[in-house]
Design a protein around this motif. Structure first.
Motif, PDB file in Angstrom:
ATOM      1  N   GLU A  13       0.737  -1.309   0.002  1.00 50.23           N
ATOM      2  CA  GLU A  13      -0.011   0.096   0.138  1.00 50.23           C
ATOM      3  C   GLU A  13       0.772   1.123  -0.046  1.00 50.23           C
ATOM      4  OE1 GLU A  13      -2.371  -0.502   3.509  1.00 50.23           O
ATOM      5  OE2 GLU A  13      -3.717  -1.903   2.472  1.00 50.23           O
ATOM      6  N   ARG A  14       2.105   1.318   0.785  1.00 57.03           N
ATOM      7  CA  ARG A  14       2.729   2.219   0.711  1.00 57.03           C
ATOM      8  C   ARG A  14       3.478   2.869  -0.740  1.00 57.03           C
ATOM      9  NH1 ARG A  14       6.370   0.353   3.977  1.00 57.03           N
ATOM     10  NH2 ARG A  14       5.474   0.793   5.663  1.00 57.03           N
ATOM     11  N   TRP A  15       3.658   1.618  -1.389  1.00 55.83           N
ATOM     12  CA  TRP A  15       4.180   1.944  -2.735  1.00 55.83           C
ATOM     13  C   TRP A  15       3.320   2.249  -3.747  1.00 55.83           C
ATOM     14  CZ3 TRP A  15       9.052   2.535  -4.184  1.00 55.83           C
ATOM     15  CH2 TRP A  15      10.120   1.986  -3.595  1.00 55.83           C
ATOM     16  N   GLN A  16       1.898   1.885  -3.443  1.00 58.23           N
ATOM     17  CA  GLN A  16       0.683   2.349  -4.303  1.00 58.23           C
ATOM     18  C   GLN A  16       0.684   3.815  -3.907  1.00 58.23           C
ATOM     19  OE1 GLN A  16      -2.315  -0.181  -3.523  1.00 58.23           O
ATOM     20  NE2 GLN A  16      -1.708  -1.932  -4.922  1.00 58.23           N
ATOM     21  N   TYR A  17       0.906   4.398  -2.741  1.00 57.48           N
ATOM     22  CA  TYR A  17       0.590   5.790  -2.415  1.00 57.48           C
ATOM     23  C   TYR A  17       1.660   6.684  -2.988  1.00 57.48           C
ATOM     24  CZ  TYR A  17       0.187   9.653   0.443  1.00 57.48           C
ATOM     25  OH  TYR A  17       0.235  11.182   0.843  1.00 57.48           O
ATOM     26  N   ARG A  18       2.878   5.877  -3.182  1.00 56.86           N
ATOM     27  CA  ARG A  18       4.187   6.844  -3.355  1.00 56.86           C
ATOM     28  C   ARG A  18       3.684   7.124  -5.116  1.00 56.86           C
ATOM     29  NH1 ARG A  18       9.298   4.511  -0.462  1.00 56.86           N
ATOM     30  NH2 ARG A  18       8.805   5.480   1.536  1.00 56.86           N
ATOM     31  N   LEU A  19       3.473   5.726  -5.719  1.00 58.74           N
ATOM     32  CA  LEU A  19       3.338   5.920  -7.368  1.00 58.74           C
ATOM     33  C   LEU A  19       2.047   6.915  -7.533  1.00 58.74           C
ATOM     34  CD1 LEU A  19       3.975   4.619  -9.742  1.00 58.74           C
ATOM     35  CD2 LEU A  19       2.141   2.810  -9.643  1.00 58.74           C
ATOM     36  N   GLN A  20       1.089   7.082  -6.852  1.00 62.13           N
ATOM     37  CA  GLN A  20       0.012   7.946  -7.118  1.00 62.13           C
ATOM     38  C   GLN A  20       0.442   9.369  -7.079  1.00 62.13           C
ATOM     39  OE1 GLN A  20      -3.403   7.077  -4.564  1.00 62.13           O
ATOM     40  NE2 GLN A  20      -3.778   5.056  -5.540  1.00 62.13           N
ATOM     41  N   GLU A  21       1.236   9.493  -5.980  1.00 62.50           N
ATOM     42  CA  GLU A  21       1.932  11.037  -5.816  1.00 62.50           C
ATOM     43  C   GLU A  21       2.742  11.273  -6.914  1.00 62.50           C
ATOM     44  OE1 GLU A  21       1.272  13.133  -3.443  1.00 62.50           O
ATOM     45  OE2 GLU A  21      -0.563  11.932  -2.742  1.00 62.50           O
ATOM     46  N   TRP A  22       3.649  10.570  -7.454  1.00 61.41           N
ATOM     47  CA  TRP A  22       4.383  10.647  -8.490  1.00 61.41           C
ATOM     48  C   TRP A  22       3.762  11.065  -9.807  1.00 61.41           C
ATOM     49  CZ3 TRP A  22       7.782   5.974  -7.512  1.00 61.41           C
ATOM     50  CH2 TRP A  22       8.933   6.328  -6.659  1.00 61.41           C
ATOM     51  N   ARG A  23       2.477  10.193  -9.990  1.00 60.72           N
ATOM     52  CA  ARG A  23       1.670  10.617 -11.190  1.00 60.72           C
ATOM     53  C   ARG A  23       0.861  11.910 -10.961  1.00 60.72           C
ATOM     54  NH1 ARG A  23      -1.679   4.824 -11.741  1.00 60.72           N
ATOM     55  NH2 ARG A  23       0.371   3.702 -12.681  1.00 60.72           N
ATOM     56  N   LYS A  24       0.764  12.254  -9.992  1.00 68.62           N
ATOM     57  CA  LYS A  24       0.032  13.666  -9.656  1.00 68.62           C
ATOM     58  C   LYS A  24       1.140  14.602  -9.801  1.00 68.62           C
ATOM     59  CE  LYS A  24      -3.288  12.197  -6.194  1.00 68.62           C
ATOM     60  NZ  LYS A  24      -3.703  12.386  -4.836  1.00 68.62           N
ATOM     61  N   LYS A  25       2.167  14.652  -9.613  1.00 67.07           N
ATOM     62  CA  LYS A  25       3.438  15.501  -9.866  1.00 67.07           C
ATOM     63  C   LYS A  25       3.675  15.505 -11.420  1.00 67.07           C
ATOM     64  CE  LYS A  25       5.889  15.319  -5.396  1.00 67.07           C
ATOM     65  NZ  LYS A  25       7.121  14.788  -4.809  1.00 67.07           N
ATOM     66  N   HIS A  30       3.209  18.284 -16.438  1.00 71.30           N
ATOM     67  CA  HIS A  30       2.746  18.504 -17.755  1.00 71.30           C
ATOM     68  C   HIS A  30       1.751  19.376 -18.000  1.00 71.30           C
ATOM     69  CE1 HIS A  30       1.899  16.482 -21.804  1.00 71.30           C
ATOM     70  NE2 HIS A  30       0.402  16.628 -21.363  1.00 71.30           N
ATOM     71  N   GLU A  31       0.810  19.585 -17.077  1.00 70.36           N
ATOM     72  CA  GLU A  31      -0.234  20.638 -17.355  1.00 70.36           C
ATOM     73  C   GLU A  31       0.498  22.266 -17.255  1.00 70.36           C
ATOM     74  OE1 GLU A  31      -3.162  20.157 -14.622  1.00 70.36           O
ATOM     75  OE2 GLU A  31      -3.881  18.571 -15.533  1.00 70.36           O
TER      76      GLU A  31
END
Length: 330
Positions: A13-25, A30-31
């Motif tokens: 779950e910790r790695w999934q949370y970090r991956l979501q944060e990187w995608r948001k950044k 990109h925007e």
């Protein structure tokens, strides 16, 4: 008991949370990159301004391209400087080698001239003759400096000199040197086998009659018979020595009219010597004798008026030659 909000978070779950944060950044960047900057251009005449919108991606591309070009240029410049430095060091090494090569070539050329001088000395020693002029033409070092120097290459000049040096040395050592040494050897050999000096030890005899016409010692008439040698008066049994090395071709040990007991030695090249009126002969035909060896003893055998040695020098089949030059020859 702990509620659902307070349950511990596992590693997945910790790695999934970090991956979501990187995608948001990434999405925010990109925007933001597409937003870019706006440039307003106002014309001189009245009117609304022009608006040009440039996103950050469009700005990033030329900046990256310029950075890449500058980096490549710097890399090739460093590489070129490194290569030039290596070439410079190699050129310096080559220049040092060429300088040493030139010095060695000059030393060899000087040595070659010394060999020529020694060859000339050998020629002068061997019958005082001069070197073969045809051979000298081949031995002359051609003047190639002007032709080669016009090209501006000292290396070509050194190569040409080396080629000529080798050719010159071969001709000098194999041709002229051998000819001079051979001629000198012939002269030494001729000198060695030529009769020279007195046929008796110094102080043991004196010349009593010379070569040529003389009064007949028996009839006392003038002119008498031609005297073909030189007479040496001495006490009986005075040693007679060979005036040059050779082979005994005649040894008469019995008294005969004329020369009596006598010895004839052949020395080579047509030279023969006769020792006559001996009291005793110490060699026999076929013996090899050396210069200064005792071959007989003085006496008065044959047609003689007293104890003496009749000495003749003969050359070929001609009559005896005057022994005086050979007696005086050192």
């Amino acid at each position: 008991m702990n509620g659902p909000a307070n349950r511990p978070v596992n590693r997945k779950e910790r790695w999934q949370y970090r991956l979501q944060e990187w995608r948001k950044k990434l999405l925010r960047r990109h925007e933001h990159g597409w937003k870019g900057v706006s440039v307003l251009i106002y014309p001189h005449h009245a009117g609304s301004p022009y608006r040009i919108r440039i996103n950050y991606y469009a700005l990033l591309f030329p900046v990256s391209l310029i950075a890449i070009v500058i980096g490549l240029a710097g890399f090739y410049e460093v590489k070129r400087v490194t290569i030039d430095r290596d070439r410079y060091e190699k050129l310096q090494t080559s220049e040092i080698l060429l300088s040493n090569h030139h010095i060695v070539l000059s030393q060899k050329t000087e040595l070659l001239h010394r060999l020529e001088e020694q060859r000339d000395r050998l020629y002068r020693l061997s019958w005082n003759q001069k070197p073969d002029p045809d051979l000298n033409e081949h031995l002359q070092l051609r003047q190639v400096e002007e032709k080669i120097l016009n090209t501006g290459s000292r290396f070509d000049l050194d190569l040409e000199r080396y080629r000529q040096y080798r050719q010159h040395a071969d001709l000098l050592l194999l041709g002229a040197g051998q000819a001079a040494l051979k001629s000198l050897w012939h002269r030494v050999h001729i000198y060695w086998i030529t009769p020279k000096g007195w046929p008796v030890y110094p102080g043991t005899a004196s010349i009593s009659s010379g070569y040529g016409s003389r009064m007949d010692p028996f009839l006392k008439t003038v002119p008498g018979d031609f005297h073909g040698g030189v007479d040496f008066a001495a006490a009986p049994n005075t040693p007679i020595i060979a005036t040059a090395p050779g082979t005994v071709v005649r040894s008469v040990d019995k008294d005969r009219p004329g020369f009596g007991l006598h010895v004839v030695i052949h020395h080579g090249l047509g030279y023969q010597t006769l020792y006559a009126h001996c009291n005793k002969v110490l060699v026999k035909a076929g013996d090899r004798v050396q210069k200064g060896q005792v071959i007989a003893l003085i006496g008065r055998t044959g047609r003689a008026t007293g104890n003496h040695l009749h000495y003749e020098v003969r050359f070929g089949l001609e009559r005896p030659v005057d022994p005086v030059p050979y007696i005086s020859f050192k």
